[in-house]
Each structure stands twice: as C-alpha cells, then as structure tokens.
Design a protein around this motif. Structure first.
Motif, short mmCIF file in Angstrom:
data_model
loop_
_atom_site.label_atom_id
_atom_site.label_comp_id
_atom_site.label_asym_id
_atom_site.label_seq_id
_atom_site.Cartn_x
_atom_site.Cartn_y
_atom_site.Cartn_z
N HIS A 324 0.83 -1.21 0.00
CA HIS A 324 0.00 0.00 0.00
C HIS A 324 0.87 1.27 0.00
O HIS A 324 0.61 2.21 -0.76
CB HIS A 324 -0.91 -0.01 1.23
CG HIS A 324 -1.71 1.24 1.42
ND1 HIS A 324 -2.76 1.60 0.61
CD2 HIS A 324 -1.59 2.25 2.35
CE1 HIS A 324 -3.27 2.75 1.01
NE2 HIS A 324 -2.58 3.17 2.07
N ASN A 373 -6.88 3.30 -0.51
CA ASN A 373 -6.30 3.92 -1.70
C ASN A 373 -6.96 5.27 -1.96
O ASN A 373 -8.17 5.42 -1.80
CB ASN A 373 -6.50 3.01 -2.92
CG ASN A 373 -5.97 3.65 -4.19
OD1 ASN A 373 -4.83 4.07 -4.25
ND2 ASN A 373 -6.82 3.75 -5.21
N LEU A 606 -5.68 -5.89 1.16
CA LEU A 606 -5.66 -4.88 0.10
C LEU A 606 -7.04 -4.65 -0.49
O LEU A 606 -7.40 -3.52 -0.84
CB LEU A 606 -4.67 -5.31 -0.99
CG LEU A 606 -3.20 -5.28 -0.58
CD1 LEU A 606 -2.33 -5.94 -1.65
CD2 LEU A 606 -2.72 -3.85 -0.33
N MET A 609 -8.84 -2.24 1.47
CA MET A 609 -8.38 -0.87 1.26
C MET A 609 -8.89 -0.28 -0.05
O MET A 609 -8.57 0.86 -0.38
CB MET A 609 -6.84 -0.84 1.24
CG MET A 609 -6.20 -1.15 2.57
SD MET A 609 -4.37 -1.09 2.42
CE MET A 609 -3.87 -1.49 4.09
N TYR A 611 -8.62 -1.81 -3.27
CA TYR A 611 -7.88 -2.16 -4.48
C TYR A 611 -8.63 -3.17 -5.32
O TYR A 611 -9.30 -4.08 -4.81
CB TYR A 611 -6.51 -2.73 -4.11
CG TYR A 611 -5.55 -1.71 -3.56
CD1 TYR A 611 -4.89 -0.83 -4.40
CD2 TYR A 611 -5.31 -1.62 -2.18
CE1 TYR A 611 -4.00 0.11 -3.89
CE2 TYR A 611 -4.44 -0.67 -1.67
CZ TYR A 611 -3.79 0.18 -2.53
OH TYR A 611 -2.92 1.12 -2.03
#
Length: 650
Positions: A324, A373, A606, A609, A611
C-alpha cells in the motif's frame, strides 16, 4: 546463508533472503574483468566480443545497442537512445540525451485536424527524428576506445544474416497485416509473402541487405575521414554526419515522405545528441541518478524521497502495508510526472527543483492515507518549494474535473501481462482461481500492450571502472521502414499530448522532445559505483526499478534475487503510449497487479483498502542489473527470469 555485502540488515531480511536464495530460477552472473547484459543472447555475445578485443564498457554497450537494433529487439536503428555513464576518470555520472524531436509540421492543429486526441501509435506520422545512430556515435567517440567499424562489426554480420529468434519472428507474423501497409517494411519483414506463414520462421537466416548498406556507408565515412588525416573522434563524427546530413539522410527522408511522414532534411541536419548533467537524490546515503525530466526518470527519485519517510523494513517485504505504501508513493510521483514533466529545452520551465526537494517529499508523504487507496490523487504544488507561485492552479482545477476516474469500468479492469500463462481473478471469499477464457478480451489486451510496450535494456561494466546503463527504444515491430535504408522509424511521437490540460510541459511542437518512459539508472555508494540497473516495459519501468532498488537496499537481496522477486504494478496513471482517445489512456485507480503466489491474507487486506486486484505469473519486469562488489573487486550480474534477456561476465 547469503553474503552480507551491502551493509548491516535485519535478521528478518537475512532470513527472508536465505529462503529466497534457494528459489531463483537463474543463477547470478559473476565476473572480475567485465560484464555485459542486454535483451538478446546474441547481443550480449556482441558485447563480450568487444570486451575480448580490449574495448571498455562504453564500447561494449555501443556494440550491444547496435546488435539489439539489428535484431529488432523491440527497437530499431531509427529509434532513440538514453544512457547514463559513470566516468572513472573524473568520478562523475553523465547523461546522454539521444532522443529525436518532433519534425517540421508536427503541430497540435495538424493532429487535431486529423481527429486525434494524441499523435498516432504507428506509421510515419508517429516518428520523431532518429536518435540512436547519433547517440551511439557520440558515446563511442567521447568515451569509447575502439573505432565505429570495430564496434559495428557484430551488428553488420547479423545484417548479412542471423538465425532469427522465435520471439521476433512470431511478432512479425502477428503484425504482418499492418506491416503490409508499408512497402519497404513488407520487403524486409515478409520474405515469404503470399505463403501461409509470411514472416521468417524461428531459426531461419534473416537477411537485411538495405540495413547492411546503411551501416557500410557509415563505416566508409569513418574510413575516408581517417585517410584524410582525421583523428578517431572526427572520423566517427563523419559517420554520424553521413547519416544525418548525407545520402543516408536523403534516402531516409525520401522514404518517409513517400509514405506520408513529416521529417525533412533540415530536421535531420539540425539534430544532435546532448550530453547532460543527470538528476539525482540520496536514499540512505546512496546516490541514485536518473535522466532529466524529458524522461519519467525523476519519478523514481520522487518516490524514493517520499518513501524515505517510512520504515519499510519494519513493514516487511510485500506485506499489505508495504504494498500500500509503495503504491501510494508511486501514485503521488506519477501524478506529478503526468502534469509537470517535459522537454527542459522548451518553455515552460518545469519545477524540477521543487519536485525533487526533500521538503516537498515530506509534505507529499503526509497525504498518504494508511487505511485506503486515494482514487483522487492530484499533482502537487512543487512551485512552493522553489519560492514561486504555481501558474497552473486554474488549469489543475479544470483538470480535476476532466479526469474524474473514481469509477472503474468493470469491463476493463484486467491488466495482467500478456506473457503470463493465465489470468487470475480474486473473488470475495479471499481465494483466487484461474480464469481460462478471456472475459474482457480485445480491449484488455490492447490496454496491457500500451501499459508495458517494450524496449530493451543494456548494462555494462569493466575493471577500469566504466559503468553504463542504457534504455534504448523506438522503431519496434510493426515498424514503418524509411525507404531503402532498412531503418524502422520511431513511434515516440505518441508520447506527446495535444492539450495543456493534460500536461502543459509536453504539448507537441516542432523541434521538441516528447516526455518518454525510457529510464536507465545508476547508483553510487561512498562515491563509488554501486548499481547499474534498467528494464523495459513502458509505464511499468520506473515501478519495477523502484522495487528492485528497494529489494537490494532494504531487504538485502542479490541483483538476481531482486530481478526475479515479486513486484506490484499500478495502473493509477496516465498511459504514455498507445491509443488516440482520452479513454484509451485514462488512469484506473486502485488497479493493482500482484504475483499469483501473494499470500491470501495480504490480498484480502488490500481488497479492504479498495484495491481492484489481478494476479500474474511474473510481475518484476525483465530487469537487467550489475552490482559492483567493491569489497571483493568483482561484479554480480542479474538478468530477469523471463523474456530473452541474457548476460555474460568474465
């Protein structure tokens, strides 16, 4: 155990590398006298031949450059050459700018009147002036030791006929319909025109008579100058002049314009390679050198400056936090690259001093969110770190509305490289599965080609201390060959933009250089050469090189381990190549490529987050690198475990 030859590293990193040492698919190269690595085995051999004749690393790099161009290793003699050279005589790194320029008539209105949002990808209108012949001649004359005749000898033998490799032969066959649009290309590439397979077969002797005649003319010019009492440098310059100002230039221009190109004799005669002072930054007392902002090279320097504000070792190699942080740092650097980079010899003047300041990097690092992100990352304000007002504030506000990319089209998310054996899709139950059929099909294949459009890379070093890193490109298959020269024209015009809202520093203009992806790298430690590294792959180049460097410096990997190690690739950037519509090049926020053996727990984290994850077999790019082992007086070479990149050391 791995030899700890860089500096003290953590027990965790040592343990990791001890495991990884068992898993490299290729052994590291070792040498005491010299090392040559490039994109084709025969071309690496050409470099070794020059070393064995007493040439230095610059001579060998020039021979490898000539050979890769002749073998069409995703480039040709009509392309461009970018190089960094460590000169042991004065202990400095120098840069070679051998990028061609936009020809006369290449204006914004010219392309917009034809309906383009960007200059075209292929054909004579995609060509800037050739840079590689001049770049090779300049490097050889100023820093080599041998004659042009000696250095070109391997390439000229190949032009007489060499056994073509499967990769090139099959690329010709795949692209034969476009090749047929250009008569001189058809004559060279399709020796079996009308047959079921019109391209050469793998292993067939591929002959290029026109190219051989062109190279012969350059050597003739050198020899004639010597007969007239000229010294070595003047004789090589005579060969360069015959290419850019003599009968070679005349045929190049005639062939180009016959097929609709814009390049004139004046364009060729007025072009010269430029020796520059490279840009650099320090990362943990290691000096990292890149080319100026006519390349994307400063992006790596910016990313390193940002990452210096984080404890990457503590995060752990390719943990979710590490991935990240790398991704977000690259986002910030790419946002600046996409708006502020361009030809420094034209106005406006780029704020490169601000972009590379440590203070600016610290401020940018504070913009990184640790939990998700950032889909809306924008260019920063480097002018503030030069004591100036940003003249583009209004343009940046307009740009933020124009480029709203917070929504990803579900039909175009996949960007796994075409060289991977299969595609892998991550599902919502934290598992991934192979996807046999092509769901997204043609559009995704086109996008991936644009993202990773290749070139080659060249690194060389010798015991006298010369170290060279080169990333040449241009004139790749399907190339439009200019008349009876045998030379494929560059396709680099497509890296310009036609609208200031995208990048006011990179708008096309006659005589101007486009901002390119090509980016050789050198690093010094304690004032001595430490690493020479380079890679092919369009917009992925700086991403792969950044992670390669961190793999060595932060995690203690050898250059072979680092070249094979799992990387990530981001798509949250404006593409530099391919497509004539805005939609073809727009960023895909959150799109990330991971290697398929990434831990499921990391993938799950991820995804939380924000992605969009794809998995591929290899994610490190075809990296070539040399580590200068100053403790033992030897070289360690690394060459990627996919593609045809190859090295030889002694």
């Amino acid at each position: 155990m791995i030899r700890r030859y860089f500096f003290t590293i953590t027990v965790c990193a040592v343990s990791f590398c001890a495991v990884l040492a068992q898993s490299t698919q290729k052994p590291p190269l070792h040498g005491k006298h010299w090392m040559s690595i490039t994109g084709k085995p025969l071309a690496a051999t050409a470099g070794s031949m020059i070393f064995q004749q007493g040439g230095n690393a610059v001579d060998a790099a020039c021979a490898m450059l000539a050979a890769t161009c002749t073998m069409w290793d995703v480039l040709s003699w009509g392309g461009e050459t970018q190089a960094l050279i460590y000169n042991p005589i004065n202990g400095k790194v120098l840069a070679i700018n051998a990028l061609g320029v936009a020809p006369s008539g290449a204006t914004v209105s010219f392309f917009k009147d034809k309906g383009y949002a960007f200059p075209p990808e292929y054909g004579p209108l995609a060509a800037v002036t050739p840079g590689t012949p001049g770049g090779l001649c300049y490097m050889l004359a100023e820093y080599g030791t041998l004659s042009l005749e000696e250095v070109l000898a391997p390439a000229m033998e190949m032009a007489r006929g060499y056994p073509i490799d499967a990769q090139t032969a099959n690329s010709i066959e795949r692209n034969k319909e476009r090749i047929k649009e250009w008569p001189y290309s058809k004559a060279v590439f399709l020796p079996h025109a009308g047959g079921q397979r019109e391209a050469p077969a793998a292993g067939e002797i591929f002959v290029q008579e026109d190219l051989l005649h062109t190279l012969d003319k350059m050597v003739e010019a050198e020899q004639e100058a010597i007969r007239q009492g000229k010294d070595r440098k003047e004789a090589i310059k005579a060969a360069q002049d015959r290419f850019y100002k003599g009968d070679i230039a005349e045929e190049f221009v005639r062939g180009s314009r016959e097929q609709g190109g814009l390049i004139t004799l004046e364009d060729l005669a007025g072009w010269e390679p430029i020796e520059e002072v490279p840009l650099h930054t320090t990362y943990k007392d290691i000096e990292v050198y890149k080319l100026q902002e006519w390349t994307q090279g400063p992006m790596l320097l910016q990313a390193l400056n940002i990452l210096e504000n984080f404890d990457l070792q503590e995060m752990g190699y390719n943990s979710a936090r590490y991935i990240h942080t790398i991704y977000q740092s690259m986002n910030l650097a790419f946002a600046d690259r996409d708006f502020y980079y361009g030809d420094p010899y034209f106005s406006p003047e780029s704020p490169i001093r601000g972009l590379l300041s440590k203070e600016y990097a610290r401020a940018r690092s504070k913009e990184i969110r640790q939990d998700k992100n950032d889909n809306r990352v924008m260019p920063g304000n480097p002018y503030a770190y030069e004591g100036k007002n940003n003249p583009y504030e209004a343009l940046l506000k307009q740009r933020s509305h124009l480029t709203d990319t917070t929504i990803i089209d579900p039909e175009v998310k996949d960007f796994v490289p075409r060289h991977d054996a299969g595609r892998y899709i991550v599902d919502d139950e934290r598992f991934y599965h192979a996807e046999i059929s092509s769901v997204n099909g043609y559009q995704d294949r086109l996008y991936q080609d644009r993202l990773t459009r290749g070139t080659t890379s060249i690194v060389a070093a010798d015991k006298e201390g010369w170290v060279v890193s080169v990333t040449p490109s241009g004139g790749w298959i399907p190339a439009c060959i200019a008349g009876r020269t045998g030379i494929g024209m560059s396709q680099r015009m497509q890296s310009f933009v036609l609208d200031s809202i995208l990048n006011p520093f990179n708008v096309v203009e006659p005589g101007k250089r486009p901002r390119v992806t090509l980016t050789p790298s050198l690093a010094l430690k304690d004032g001595r050469p430490f690493l020479a590294f380079a890679v092919q792959g369009g917009d992925t180049q700086e991403q792969n090189l950044l992670q390669f460097f961190l793999n060595v410096v932060e995690f203690g990997m050898t250059v072979q381990q680092a070249s094979e190690a799992a990387n990530i690739n981001s798509n949250q950037l404006w593409l530099s190549l391919g497509g004539i519509r805005f939609e073809d090049r727009m960023p895909r926020p959150g799109s990330i490529l991971l290697r398929q053996d990434t831990k499921k727990e990391v993938i799950y984290e991820l995804k939380k987050m924000g992605y969009e994850i794809q998995l591929g077999n290899r994610t490190s790019g075809p990296i070539n690198a040399i580590f200068l082992d100053n403790e033992h007086g030897s070289f360690w070479g690394g060459s990627s475990n996919h593609g045809e990149d190859y090295g030889i050391g002694w």
